[in-house]
Design an enzyme around this catalytic site. Structure first.
Site, PDB file in Angstrom:
ATOM      1  N   SER A   1      79.666   3.463  32.056  1.00 31.88           N
ATOM      2  CA  SER A   1      78.727   4.331  31.949  1.00 31.88           C
ATOM      3  C   SER A   1      78.807   5.594  33.006  1.00 31.88           C
ATOM      4  O   SER A   1      78.563   6.729  32.436  1.00 31.88           O
ATOM      5  CB  SER A   1      77.233   3.660  32.432  1.00 31.88           C
ATOM      6  OG  SER A   1      76.941   2.622  31.427  1.00 31.88           O
TER       7      SER A   1
ATOM      8  N   GLN B   1      68.414  -6.842  24.605  1.00 33.46           N
ATOM      9  CA  GLN B   1      68.977  -5.767  24.091  1.00 33.46           C
ATOM     10  C   GLN B   1      69.350  -5.928  22.909  1.00 33.46           C
ATOM     11  O   GLN B   1      69.887  -6.731  22.355  1.00 33.46           O
ATOM     12  CB  GLN B   1      70.186  -5.562  25.056  1.00 33.46           C
ATOM     13  CG  GLN B   1      70.826  -4.273  24.853  1.00 33.46           C
ATOM     14  CD  GLN B   1      71.988  -4.065  25.817  1.00 33.46           C
ATOM     15  OE1 GLN B   1      71.633  -3.082  26.744  1.00 33.46           O
ATOM     16  NE2 GLN B   1      73.074  -4.601  25.714  1.00 33.46           N
TER      17      GLN B   1
ATOM     18  N   TYR C   1      66.980   4.678  23.682  1.00 31.21           N
ATOM     19  CA  TYR C   1      67.648   5.772  23.959  1.00 31.21           C
ATOM     20  C   TYR C   1      68.825   5.808  23.290  1.00 31.21           C
ATOM     21  O   TYR C   1      69.575   4.712  23.178  1.00 31.21           O
ATOM     22  CB  TYR C   1      67.932   5.903  25.351  1.00 31.21           C
ATOM     23  CG  TYR C   1      68.821   4.931  26.112  1.00 31.21           C
ATOM     24  CD1 TYR C   1      70.067   4.796  26.008  1.00 31.21           C
ATOM     25  CD2 TYR C   1      68.052   3.668  26.609  1.00 31.21           C
ATOM     26  CE1 TYR C   1      70.718   3.734  26.704  1.00 31.21           C
ATOM     27  CE2 TYR C   1      68.895   2.583  27.134  1.00 31.21           C
ATOM     28  CZ  TYR C   1      70.171   2.780  27.255  1.00 31.21           C
ATOM     29  OH  TYR C   1      70.809   1.632  27.880  1.00 31.21           O
TER      30      TYR C   1
END
Length: 249
Positions: free
Chosen positions: A222, A184, A144
């Protein structure tokens, strides 16, 4: 003016998403379909040799959902090499039937919020493994793109450097909780694509993507400053599985 943080940059990255034109693909004789797939797999074999020589990396996944059918993720030392690979693929028979669905151009990035001391970070073996990674062949992938918000009091880029360091430290601690379950890779895309970063997650347990992203949503980084694009989830498509997916019974 807030102080910009230095970044460490590694291999350039292309995420190439494709949709199969099944109607036209089915009109090809079986022999021609097999020839097209084998031609593509010969290119993948060259990619594998490049990976063995530590000069790049790649991953091939089939995408779940209607956004795309396949994802080809390529890492190379230069943007020119990515362009050459993209052009080579476009000339193959298989790619006459793989229509562009989405793409993302970026570079593997480490934000140096914690400071690097006096040593050259590019000589640090751990840093090099992060900047020039060999992509894991896990069962699942999630990609994403994302931005940092720039609105009113929620403008990430107007925060003092020390405040951003504090927030990123907390954010990183959440990610490290999943370090043994999810790998990640962060790629920077400011000036390269529509968002500022691309996030690619690898895991053998697809549910960990949901758990990780959900928990991170509660971090202030976030919750207050994150803006997210579309999410893509895929399943590993090695040579045998790719052949099976493209086979017409």
């Amino acid at each position: 003016m807030a102080e910009a943080v230095a970044t460490l940059d590694g291999w350039y990255c292309l995420h190439d998403f494709r949709t199969v034109d099944w109607v036209q693909w089915k009109t090809l004789p079986e022999e021609e379909r097999e020839k097209a797939v084998n031609e593509f797999l010969s290119i993948v074999s060259k990619w594998e040799k490049t990976a063995e020589e530590k000069k790049g990396s790649h991953a091939v996944y089939s995408v779940v959902g209607q956004k795309a059918d396949f994802l080809f993720m390529i890492l190379r030392p230069t943007m020119e090499e990515l362009n050459d690979i993209e052009t080579e693929l476009s000339k193959t028979k298989l790619f006459e039937y793989l229509l562009p669905a989405y793409s993302y151009v970026s570079v593997v990035e480490l934000s140096n919020y914690m400071g690097g001391g006096d040593r050259d970070p590019y000589q640090n073996p751990y840093v090099r493994s992060r900047l020039y990674p060999q992509l894991p062949k896990t069962k699942y992938i999630c990609f994403y793109p994302m931005d940092k918000r720039r609105e009113g009091n929620d403008n990430w880029y107007m925060l003092p450097l020390e405040k951003r360091r504090e927030l990123m430290k907390s954010h990183g601690e959440t990610g490290r909780k999943y370090g043994d379950k999810v790998k990640q890779i962060i790629t920077g895309s400011v000036g390269f694509d529509d968002y500022e970063w691309g996030v690619t997650l690898f895991s053998d347990d697809v549910l960990q993507f949901k758990k990780l992203v959900y928990e991170m949503r509660f971090d202030e980084v976030s919750a207050r400053y994150g803006e997210f694009g579309s999410f893509f989830v895929g399943v590993l498509a090695d040579g045998d599985r790719l052949k099976r997916l493209l086979k017409i019974e």
